[in-house]
Enzyme design. Structure first.
Site, PDB file in Angstrom:
ATOM      1  CG  ASP A  49      -0.957   6.377  -4.934  1.00 14.12           C
ATOM      2  OD1 ASP A  49      -0.048   6.674  -3.793  1.00 14.12           O
ATOM      3  OD2 ASP A  49      -1.721   6.475  -4.601  1.00 14.12           O
ATOM      4  CB  SER A  50       3.743   8.679  -2.016  1.00  9.77           C
ATOM      5  OG  SER A  50       4.571   8.319  -2.633  1.00  9.77           O
ATOM      6  CG  ASP A  88       1.221   3.100  -4.865  1.00 10.17           C
ATOM      7  OD1 ASP A  88       0.632   1.768  -4.973  1.00 10.17           O
ATOM      8  OD2 ASP A  88       1.357   3.629  -4.538  1.00 10.17           O
ATOM      9  CE  LYS A 118       2.254   0.372  -2.202  1.00 11.46           C
ATOM     10  NZ  LYS A 118       0.544   1.456  -1.950  1.00 11.46           N
ATOM     11  CD  GLU A 120      -4.047   3.549  -1.247  1.00 16.57           C
ATOM     12  OE1 GLU A 120      -5.353   3.605  -0.865  1.00 16.57           O
ATOM     13  OE2 GLU A 120      -3.018   4.028  -1.618  1.00 16.57           O
ATOM     14  CD  GLU A 186       0.699   4.596   4.730  1.00 20.83           C
ATOM     15  OE1 GLU A 186       0.907   4.018   3.691  1.00 20.83           O
ATOM     16  OE2 GLU A 186       0.622   5.684   5.020  1.00 20.83           O
TER      17      GLU A 186
HETATM   18  O1  KIV Z   1       2.995   5.932  -2.450  1.00 22.48           O
HETATM   19  C1  KIV Z   1       3.278   5.509  -1.547  1.00 22.48           C
HETATM   20  O2  KIV Z   1       4.198   5.696  -1.043  1.00 22.48           O
HETATM   21  C2  KIV Z   1       3.263   4.457  -0.413  1.00 22.48           C
HETATM   22  C3  KIV Z   1       3.843   3.541   0.737  1.00 22.48           C
HETATM   23  C4  KIV Z   1       3.595   2.340   1.447  1.00 22.48           C
HETATM   24  C5  KIV Z   1       5.065   4.385   0.489  1.00 22.48           C
HETATM   25  O3  KIV Z   1       1.807   3.866  -0.819  1.00 22.48           O
END
Ligand code: KIV
Length: 277
Positions: A49-50, A88, A118, A120, A186
């Site tokens: 999600d970056s 993400d 993924k 969080e 992280e």
């Molecule tokens: O969104 C992202 O880029 C991440 C990092 C772990 C690289 O979650």
């Protein structure tokens, strides 16, 4: 096994089995061309999600939507043959309930053909992870600095120093017991990252953590020097493509203004013998 020797993408269980072996290699990707060039070098590629900050100029990852993740997930998938794709789950798409998380994870998986999602969170997300895993959704967890929580963490600070270490170890154990096949660590101190890596039976993927983790991930635009708004200490720039791109644009602008471009080799003559394209 090196990614170059592999013919098809690893499954989450293959990634899990790499605990303690040769480090797993991963980068983020958001587009087809970038995915193509990293495919044979990475074990898995994360559509992070970056993307919101890196490609869309958002101030944080909080404004990233399901639609953005699906669009970029589909683009990345078209560029991958050998690496697994992880997508993400964006902020607000999974925190409300395990059912909400399942609905959105299933949509991400079916529309992008991702191999895993993924999300969080540690102890607080363990029930959700178990709910997803029990319903066929492989989950990579992400603990430590979790950028979707910057408003409660108070910014992009190192996590797990001092008394906070015990909580991070508990988070790692909780996501592992819940069935996550790997966990991203992280921005945590090196010794704590090593301790967590020794404590859990699933691979730890470090970003700002430790070379002792079972794998590493970086944001591709950071390591290529394309994203230059800021540079966290944990980013190593392997290239300066941003500077090169700006120099190329400046050279183009100069040549256009001097009518030096296009030159003879870039224009078409009247003769039918000349190339058609
Ligand atoms: O969104 C992202 O880029 C991440 C990092 C772990 C690289 O979650």
């Amino acid at each position: 096994m090196s990614a170059t020797a592999r013919k098809s993408a690893p499954l989450p269980d293959d990634i899990r089995a790499r605990k303690g072996a040769t480090p797993l290699v991963s980068l983020t990707a958001y587009t087809t061309p970038m995915a193509e060039l990293m495919d044979s070098h990475c074990d898995f590629v994360l559509v992070g999600d970056s993307v919101g900050m890196v490609l869309h100029g958002l101030p944080s990852t909080l404004g990233v939507t399901m639609e953005m993740m699906i669009l970029h997930g589909k683009a990345v998938k078209r560029g991958l043959r050998q690496a697994m794709m992880v997508v993400d789950m964006p902020f607000g798409s999974y925190e409300e309930s395990p059912e909400q998380a399942f609905r959105n994870a299933a949509r991400l998986m079916s529309e992008t053909e991702a191999g895993a999602v993924k999300l969080e969170g540690g102890v607080g997300m363990a029930d959700t992870i178990a709910f997803l895993v029990a319903r066929g959704i492989p989950v990579m967890a992400h603990i430590g600095l979790t950028p979707q929580s910057i408003n409660t963490l108070g910014g992009y600070k190192v996590q797990g120093r001092g008394d906070a270490a015990a909580q991070l170890i508990a988070d790692a154990e909780a996501v592992s017991e819940a069935g996550a096949f790997a966990v991203v660590l992280e921005k945590v101190p090196e010794t704590l990252a090593n301790e967590i890596t020794a404590a859990v039976p699933i691979p730890t993927i470090g970003i700002g953590a430790s070379a002792g983790c079972d794998g590493q991930i970086l944001v591709v635009d950071d390591m290529l020097g394309l994203f230059t708004r800021f540079k966290p200490k944990f980013v190593k720039r392997y290239a300066t493509l941003g500077q090169q791109a700006e120099a190329a644009v400046a050279a183009y602008a100069d040549e256009v203004r001097r009518r030096a471009f296009p030159s003879a080799e870039h224009v078409f003559g009247d003769s039918a013998q000349e190339p058609k394209s």
